[in-house]
Scaffold this active site. Structure first.
Site, short mmCIF file in Angstrom:
data_model
loop_
_atom_site.label_atom_id
_atom_site.label_comp_id
_atom_site.label_asym_id
_atom_site.label_seq_id
_atom_site.Cartn_x
_atom_site.Cartn_y
_atom_site.Cartn_z
CB SER A 17 -1.49 -3.78 8.48
OG SER A 17 -1.59 -4.64 7.71
CG HIS A 113 2.70 -11.18 -3.71
ND1 HIS A 113 3.81 -10.35 -4.22
CD2 HIS A 113 2.05 -10.85 -4.75
CE1 HIS A 113 3.74 -9.27 -5.24
NE2 HIS A 113 2.51 -10.43 -5.48
C1 GRF Z 1 0.97 -6.12 2.72
O1 GRF Z 1 -0.22 -6.39 1.15
C2 GRF Z 1 2.19 -7.72 1.96
O2 GRF Z 1 0.92 -8.61 1.20
C3 GRF Z 1 2.51 -6.84 0.37
O3 GRF Z 1 2.70 -5.00 1.21
C4 GRF Z 1 1.85 -5.42 2.34
C5 GRF Z 1 2.27 -4.93 3.62
O4 GRF Z 1 0.69 -4.40 4.51
N1 GRF Z 1 3.87 -7.69 0.20
P1 GRF Z 1 1.53 -4.39 5.84
O5 GRF Z 1 2.35 -3.76 6.42
O6 GRF Z 1 1.52 -5.71 6.49
O7 GRF Z 1 0.98 -3.56 6.97
#
Ligand code: GRF
Length: 204
Positions: A17, A113
């Site tokens: 996402s 993060h």
């Molecule tokens: C996000 O919360 C990011 O901060 C963490 O993993 C999640 C990934 O979500 N490192 P997406 O794959 O971008 O939907």
């Protein structure tokens, strides 16, 4: 005009996402860069499908398919350089980037993060583990951090953070959703600021 645009590779392991928010910012003109390559260690990650839907080249990178960690790193770096990639963004990428790549792209790699680093970071601190730990700590605030990537998990210079409240009845899922909403806004902004030289970064 298009020659001014930077080329970004996004590394993912999951839903992508954040990848989508970067692509959308690029398409809407809020980002002076294009996502030209999406790298995943997981073939079935939905982020890979998102990239394909957008017509973006994808690559499945599994270190175990190479003779050594070093040759994996060298080959990945070569592919990045062949594509003239300027910046890397790791967005839910659950692996360390190879050292050769980190060295070659020092200060040009950003990670997002889902907590307020330096708390709740490091190996094994990802996804719901992060949000669970925040809730258990009793902290009243959480939120995403975007930082430069070095050779250690979640260790590089912090560039931006956004705070959201942790509510009393939060579950890891409800907190994750609140943080993710901010991630989607924050990550493209920080990429753009880095490209425009808005951060003071010590190259030494
Ligand atoms: C996000 O919360 C990011 O901060 C963490 O993993 C999640 C990934 O979500 N490192 P997406 O794959 O971008 O939907």
């Amino acid at each position: 005009m298009s020659s001014d645009r930077k080329k970004v590779a996004v590394f993912i392991s999951g839903g992508g996402s954040n990848l989508q928010s970067i692509i959308d910012a690029s398409k809407s003109g809020n980002l002076s860069a294009d996502v030209v390559w999406v790298v995943s260690n997981m073939r079935k990650a939905f982020g890979v499908t998102r990239a394909k839907n957008e017509g973006i080249e994808t690559f499945i990178f599994k270190k175990k398919n190479y003779d050594s960690p070093q040759s994996a790193g060298d080959e990945l770096l070569q592919k990045l350089q062949e594509r003239n990639i300027d910046y890397l963004a790791t967005a839910g990428y659950l692996q360390l980037l190879p050292e050769a790549v980190v060295r070659a792209y020092r200060n040009k790699i950003l990670n997002i993060h889902p907590a307020l680093l330096p708390k709740y970071g490091g190996k094994g601190m990802y996804g719901q583990y992060v949000h669970q730990a925040v809730i258990e700590s009793g902290d009243t605030e959480s939120g995403p951090t975007v930082h430069l990537v070095d050779e250690i998990y979640d260790n590089g210079k912090i560039l931006e953070q956004v705070k959201v409240p942790v509510l009393q009845d939060d579950t890891p899922e409800s907190l994750a959703a609140r943080v993710l909403e901010q991630e989607h806004k924050l990550f493209p902004i920080v990429i753009e600021k880095l490209i425009k030289g808005k951060y003071e970064i010590n190259d030494g």
